[in-house]
Write a protein that holds these residues in place. Structure first.
Motif, short mmCIF file in Angstrom:
data_model
loop_
_atom_site.label_atom_id
_atom_site.label_comp_id
_atom_site.label_asym_id
_atom_site.label_seq_id
_atom_site.Cartn_x
_atom_site.Cartn_y
_atom_site.Cartn_z
N ASN A 50 -17.27 -1.34 93.42
CA ASN A 50 -17.50 -2.13 94.63
C ASN A 50 -16.69 -3.41 94.54
O ASN A 50 -15.95 -3.63 93.58
N ASN A 51 -16.78 -4.25 95.56
CA ASN A 51 -15.94 -5.44 95.59
C ASN A 51 -16.42 -6.55 94.67
O ASN A 51 -15.90 -7.67 94.71
N TYR A 52 -17.38 -6.23 93.76
CA TYR A 52 -17.76 -7.17 92.70
C TYR A 52 -17.54 -6.59 91.32
O TYR A 52 -17.66 -7.29 90.33
N GLY A 53 -17.23 -5.29 91.21
CA GLY A 53 -16.98 -4.72 89.90
C GLY A 53 -17.35 -3.25 89.83
O GLY A 53 -17.41 -2.54 90.83
N LEU A 54 -17.61 -2.79 88.61
CA LEU A 54 -18.01 -1.41 88.35
C LEU A 54 -19.53 -1.30 88.32
O LEU A 54 -20.22 -2.24 87.92
N TYR A 55 -20.02 -0.13 88.71
CA TYR A 55 -21.46 0.06 88.82
C TYR A 55 -21.81 1.44 88.28
O TYR A 55 -21.19 2.44 88.63
N TYR A 56 -22.82 1.49 87.40
CA TYR A 56 -23.29 2.74 86.81
C TYR A 56 -24.77 2.88 87.13
O TYR A 56 -25.53 1.91 87.01
N ASN A 57 -25.18 4.08 87.52
CA ASN A 57 -26.58 4.25 87.92
C ASN A 57 -27.17 5.53 87.35
O ASN A 57 -26.48 6.53 87.16
N PHE A 58 -28.45 5.45 87.05
CA PHE A 58 -29.25 6.60 86.61
C PHE A 58 -30.50 6.62 87.47
O PHE A 58 -31.09 5.58 87.77
N ALA A 59 -30.92 7.81 87.88
CA ALA A 59 -32.15 7.95 88.65
C ALA A 59 -32.81 9.27 88.31
O ALA A 59 -32.13 10.29 88.16
N GLY A 60 -34.11 9.23 88.18
CA GLY A 60 -34.85 10.44 87.88
C GLY A 60 -36.13 10.52 88.68
O GLY A 60 -36.76 9.49 88.97
N GLN A 61 -36.50 11.73 89.09
CA GLN A 61 -37.74 11.95 89.82
C GLN A 61 -38.50 13.10 89.17
O GLN A 61 -37.94 14.16 88.89
N LEU A 62 -39.78 12.87 88.91
CA LEU A 62 -40.67 13.90 88.39
C LEU A 62 -41.86 13.97 89.32
O LEU A 62 -42.64 13.01 89.42
N LYS A 63 -41.98 15.10 90.03
CA LYS A 63 -42.95 15.22 91.12
C LYS A 63 -42.67 14.10 92.11
O LYS A 63 -41.62 14.07 92.72
N TYR A 101 -16.76 -14.17 95.29
CA TYR A 101 -15.65 -13.44 94.73
C TYR A 101 -16.05 -12.75 93.44
O TYR A 101 -16.99 -13.17 92.76
N PRO A 102 -15.34 -11.68 93.03
CA PRO A 102 -15.65 -11.02 91.76
C PRO A 102 -15.33 -11.93 90.59
O PRO A 102 -14.42 -12.76 90.65
N SER A 103 -16.07 -11.79 89.51
CA SER A 103 -15.84 -12.57 88.30
C SER A 103 -16.44 -11.82 87.13
O SER A 103 -17.14 -10.82 87.30
N LYS A 104 -16.19 -12.28 85.94
CA LYS A 104 -16.73 -11.64 84.75
C LYS A 104 -18.25 -11.71 84.79
O LYS A 104 -18.83 -12.79 84.94
N MET A 105 -18.91 -10.56 84.66
CA MET A 105 -20.37 -10.54 84.75
C MET A 105 -20.92 -9.27 84.14
O MET A 105 -20.21 -8.29 83.94
N PHE A 106 -22.24 -9.31 83.84
CA PHE A 106 -22.94 -8.13 83.35
C PHE A 106 -24.39 -8.22 83.84
O PHE A 106 -25.05 -9.24 83.67
N TYR A 107 -24.86 -7.14 84.45
CA TYR A 107 -26.19 -7.12 85.07
C TYR A 107 -26.85 -5.77 84.82
O TYR A 107 -26.21 -4.72 84.90
N CYS A 108 -28.14 -5.78 84.50
CA CYS A 108 -28.93 -4.55 84.34
C CYS A 108 -30.19 -4.65 85.18
O CYS A 108 -30.73 -5.76 85.37
N GLU A 109 -30.67 -3.52 85.68
CA GLU A 109 -31.95 -3.53 86.37
C GLU A 109 -32.70 -2.23 86.12
O GLU A 109 -32.11 -1.17 85.87
N LEU A 110 -34.01 -2.34 86.19
CA LEU A 110 -34.91 -1.21 85.96
C LEU A 110 -35.95 -1.21 87.07
O LEU A 110 -36.50 -2.26 87.43
N GLY A 111 -36.22 -0.04 87.65
CA GLY A 111 -37.18 0.04 88.72
C GLY A 111 -38.02 1.30 88.66
O GLY A 111 -37.61 2.32 88.10
N LEU A 112 -39.21 1.21 89.24
CA LEU A 112 -40.13 2.34 89.34
C LEU A 112 -40.45 2.56 90.81
O LEU A 112 -40.42 1.63 91.61
N GLY A 113 -40.76 3.81 91.16
CA GLY A 113 -41.03 4.06 92.56
C GLY A 113 -41.86 5.31 92.78
O GLY A 113 -42.27 6.00 91.85
#
Length: 218
Positions: A50-63, A101-113
């Motif tokens: 995206n226009n701020y950097g690279l993005y990696y995602n994981f998602a899982g659903q059980l029932k 603007y884009p810059s050097k950064m690192f971000y993680c997030e965790l969510g439940l749903g």
């Protein structure tokens, strides 16, 4: 397999979390998995830019239970801005709390749903926490995903509310996004357009986020 994937994600997060300071709130791609309707379990992994950097995602659903994990990363040299979103200038931009603007950064997030079973459409509710490590900025989010699917396309809209502390200032952002996924076997070609809108007196502005990439269904 699930434990192995989570292990490598956490190791990557820990090893990359030391970096230079960032001053402002940086928008990230919204992790909106839009699982296949009426499927009891599903795992997704994806990589996007995206226009701020690279993005990696994981998602899982059980029932009907959902887990999402995301990483946004930029070494400081990654630039992707086909519509010149990051070149737009707004009056008072120097006082904005959201990074322009884009810059050097690192971000993680965790969510439940939780997935709400509708007859035709898909509806999910998610909540979680994200950490922008360089400046130690923490954000809490609540997200609603709504979508539908056909044989070739999975599409929907998301609405996320974030609450964050940046430079000792507490403020909220509202982040709507629209997303389309083209189905090719187990691959999903993903395009998402969203906005990060500051909800604070004197900071009424919005920053666009365009994301493109791939998801793979495990």
């Amino acid at each position: 397999m699930r434990k192995l994937i989570l292990f490598f994600i956490l190791v990557f997060c820990i090893t990359e979390s030391n970096g230079q300071s960032e001053v402002l709130y940086i928008p990230v791609t919204i992790n909106s998995p839009l699982f296949i309707k009426n499927k009891k379990s599903e795992l997704q992994i994806g990589a996007k830019i995206n226009n701020y950097g690279l993005y990696y995602n994981f998602a899982g659903q059980l029932k009907r239970k959902i887990l999402i994990f995301s990483i946004q990363h930029n070494s400081g040299n990654i630039k992707f801005d086909p519509f010149n979103f990051n070149k737009y200038f707004e009056p008072g931009q120097a006082t904005h709390l959201i990074q322009s603007y884009p810059s050097k950064m690192f971000y993680c997030e965790l969510g439940l749903g939780y997935d709400i079973n509708l007859k035709k459409q898909k509806l999910s509710i998610l909540f979680g926490i994200g950490q922008q490590f360089q400046k130690n900025n923490t954000r809490y989010f609540f997200q609603v995903d709504w979508g539908n699917e056909t044989r070739l396309l999975n599409a929907g809209v998301s609405l996320r509310g974030n609450y964050s502390l940046v430079n000792n200032t507490r403020f909220a952002t509202l982040e709507p996004a629209v997303q389309g996924k083209l189905k090719i076997w187990k691959l999903r070609i993903v395009t998402q357009l969203g906005y990060s809108i500051a909800l604070k007196k004197g900071h009424d502005y919005a920053k666009p986020i365009l994301s493109m990439g791939l998801d793979f269904i495990l």
